[in-house]
Design a protein around this motif. Structure first.
Motif, PDB file in Angstrom:
ATOM      1  N   GLU A   1      72.091  35.290  38.319  1.00 39.13           N
ATOM      2  CA  GLU A   1      72.525  36.101  37.181  1.00 39.13           C
ATOM      3  C   GLU A   1      74.044  36.120  37.158  1.00 39.13           C
ATOM      4  N   LEU A   2      74.598  36.248  35.974  1.00 38.81           N
ATOM      5  CA  LEU A   2      76.045  36.285  35.822  1.00 38.81           C
ATOM      6  C   LEU A   2      76.526  37.716  36.048  1.00 38.81           C
ATOM      7  N   VAL A   3      77.501  37.879  36.931  1.00 33.43           N
ATOM      8  CA  VAL A   3      78.030  39.223  37.178  1.00 33.43           C
ATOM      9  C   VAL A   3      79.541  39.185  36.986  1.00 33.43           C
ATOM     10  N   CYS A   4      80.125  40.329  36.702  1.00 24.69           N
ATOM     11  CA  CYS A   4      81.565  40.384  36.454  1.00 24.69           C
ATOM     12  C   CYS A   4      82.178  41.562  37.208  1.00 24.69           C
ATOM     13  N   PHE A   5      83.257  41.298  37.895  1.00 29.91           N
ATOM     14  CA  PHE A   5      83.966  42.343  38.637  1.00 29.91           C
ATOM     15  C   PHE A   5      85.396  42.405  38.108  1.00 29.91           C
TER      16      PHE A   5
END
Ligand code: FAD
Length: 596
Positions: A284-288
């Motif tokens: 899954e694509l995650v963003c921080f």
């Protein structure tokens, strides 16, 4: 290449959920662990993104699960994938990075000629001391049972002989400094007994009868999860595992770091498909989001990530032209000490026996077999068992070809021997493998060998690996393909003079103990070097013209972006690089934290 939303904004349906901290550290190896701890101790909220997962003794496997192959559901700590025509890097892919796959050797570098002028020769001394204390460095023990390891005794003897024979060229020899916990010389504690380390983490003492590469040193080696990362977590840092950073961009003075999170199979059906290598695992694509980012993904990981963001995504266009340059193998090559010279007669007799048996000359076969056994047992020598003891315990340090200190090193290596490796793999496939079972495999195989002369002959002749390293001549350059994968152009022939020189020392080591010597077969025939010490790619410099980062890992042209790992080294150190990476990161963090 992941396709990203064109202008990702908070709340968009197709944009991943974001979470914000002060600092993001990409990679939890040597450089990243220092950054995580020092930022967390200074009161910053820290998130560490690590593509691999935790390494534990009970989960250790001796099958494909030991390798990093995420597309096929393998999340083990050993990343061994070729990068270009000549380079096969060996990298750590787990919480603690290289500290789980490395040999534990922690040596100081004595010469910083090619580093930026701000780093003088004695400048790193206090940081080396801090790093050595954190890692619990000590020399390989000179007491039982550790000093009984025959391959160690052999290499220490070779060192003494060479030091006497070549006093001007052999600078130093002896037991190597290691970040490994050994049982004390006196007292009641024994190898493999548990103890609490000075940072509060649980460990146990090294047992020379457990094979390191098969997990025997997990918990005995002072890996980063037992010191730097252990303390960083207690200071509030959060470690996100199975998260591989891919894209960095600056929006409104903050960095967004996009990453893929690997989702290991949950159902049995999924697990079976992955076991059969049939299907990639889902991600899954995650963003921080953070104000500051430390890139610490190692020489290969950091260079690839930054090149991808400069040249493919074009999100960090200001990264300097030196990005991707000055890759070095630290002169790594493997060769083999061949102990079997006195057994040539026994081997020939065994060969005759086998051929005679195959063509039906039973009497000849029996006689030749008896000759083979007599020739074997006539020698009182024993097997060296180059699987026992820590991966490295000794070193021979050589003056360089240019007369400089620390020009080269030869160290004895250890690896699992074939019979025990096969048994360990079978146990692992049955789900019964535990690193401590290696001790029983030793007892079993030694007993079997006693009654089966060909196996004893094989064991006594089995080669002992030699790790050769040093300040070499060739530089590599990273090249990015259209999918964002970096390979390395590295000319082995440009290093020929260095290889000839270090190989010559390998032969001298062999002669000093009356053994034969050979190149590792794959390096000669496959024309590839297996490189545990990859460095460079994001070199330090005085300005953007000759470097990508400054002496404290601050990226030229991009505020609040730092690179702290082996990629910033500007020359092959000669000694094994991990302690220098730690000391440079400790020094850099002092500068970074005092500047704000
Ligand atoms: C078999 C072997 C033996 C060795 N023995 C020694 C030794 O005895 N002494 C010594 O000094 N050196 C030794 N080395 C070399 C040493 O391990 C490396 O020099 C050292 O680990 C480099 O440290 P680093 O901080 O640059 O990167 P690493 O320790 O490699 O850490 C980088 C981390 O970043 C993670 N990562 C990479 N890309 C991403 C991404 N995109 N997103 C998130 N995470 C990412 C990786 O999984 C890894 O955990 C050995 C290496 C090997 C393989």
């Amino acid at each position: 290449v992941i396709s990203y939303p064109s202008t990702p904004t908070r709340g968009r349906n197709d944009a991943p959920r974001e979470s914000e901290t002060d600092v993001i550290v990409i990679g939890s190896g040597f450089g990243g662990s220092v950054a995580a701890l020092r930022f967390a101790q200074a009161g910053h909220s820290v998130r560490v993104l690590e593509r691999g997962t935790w390494v534990t003794r009970d989960r250790n496997q001796v099958n494909l699960d030991a390798f990093w192959w995420p597309e096929r559901g393998r999340f083990g700590p050993n990343d061994l994938r070729t990068r270009g025509q000549t380079i096969l890097p060996w990298l750590g892919a787990c919480v603690g990075g290289g500290s789980h796959v490395y040999a534990g050797t922690l040596k100081r570098d004595l010469d910083f000629g090619a580093f930026p002028a701000a780093i003088r020769d004695d400048d790193l001394d206090p940081y080396y001391t801090v790093a050595e204390t954190m890692m619990g460095v000590r020399p390989y023990p000179d007491y039982a049972p550790y000093d009984r390891v025959r391959a160690t005794q052999l290499m220490l003897r070779a060192g003494r002989v060479l030091h006497e024979s070549y006093p001007d060229e052999v600078e130093e020899v002896g037991p190597v400094p290691l970040g490994i916990s050994f049982a004390p010389a006196s007292g009641t504690a024994k190898p493999s007994d548990p103890f609490i380390n000075p940072h509060g983490a649980r460990q146990h003492y090294s047992d020379p009868r457990e094979q390191s590469l098969l997990g025997g040193d997990i918990g005995a080696k002072n890996s980063l999860d037992l010191n730097y990362l252990y303390l960083a977590e207690r200071a509030g840092a959060r470690i996100e595992t199975l998260v591989e950073a891919d894209r960095l961009e600056r929006v409104d003075g903050r960095f967004r770091v996009y990453a893929r999170r690997y989702l290991p199979p949950r159902t049995w059906a999924e697990r079976l498909r992955n076991r059969a290598l049939l299907r990639p695992v889902p991600t899954e694509l995650v963003c921080f989001v953070a104000r500051r980012v430390v890139v610490a993904a190692g020489s290969i990981g950091s260079t690839e990530l930054l090149l991808r963001n400069r040249d493919l995504y074009k999100t960090l266009p200001n990264l300097g032209p030196m990005l991707g340059s000055r890759y070095s193998t630290n002169g790594n090559s493997l060769s083999l000490l061949l102990p079997g010279r006195q057994y040539v007669g026994s081997w020939i007799a065994l060969l005759i026996s086998v051929i005679a048996a195959l063509v039906g000359f039973a009497t000849v076969a029996v006689i030749a077999f008896v000759v083979h056994a007599i020739a074997l047992y006539a020698s009182k020598d024993r097997a060296y068992d180059p699987d026992l003891g820590t991966t490295n315990s000794d070193f021979i340090r050589l003056r360089g070809r240019d007369g400089k200190r620390q020009g080269g090193y030869i160290e004895g290596g250890r690896y699992p021997t074939p019979g025990r490796l096969v048994l360990a793999v079978v146990l692992s496939l049955l789900g019964w493998w535990r690193p401590e079972r290696y001790r029983r495999l030793i007892s079993l195989t030694v007993a079997v060998r006693r009654f089966v002369p060909p196996l004893e002959l094989l064991a006594r002749s089995w080669p002992i690996p030699l790790l050769q390293l040093g300040r070499d001549d060739a530089w590599g350059r990273f090249v990015l393909d259209e999918r964002g994968r970096a390979s390395i152009a590295f000319d082995l022939d440009a290093n020929r003079e260095y290889y000839d020189w270090i190989d010559d020392w390998g032969r001298k080591v062999a002669r000093s103990v009356g053994m034969g010597w050979a190149h590792a077969p794959w390096s000669r025939w496959w024309r590839r070097v297996e490189v545990p010490h990859s460095i460079g790619g994001v070199p330090m410099g005085e300005s953007i013209e000759n470097g990508v980062v400054d002496h404290a890992g601050r990226v030229f042209g991009v505020d609040d972006l730092f690179v702290l790992d082996g990629s910033i080294l500007t020359e092959p150190p000669g000694p094994n690089p991990a302690l220098t990476i730690l000391a440079l990161a400790e020094r850099a963090m002092t500068h970074i934290l005092s500047a704000r």
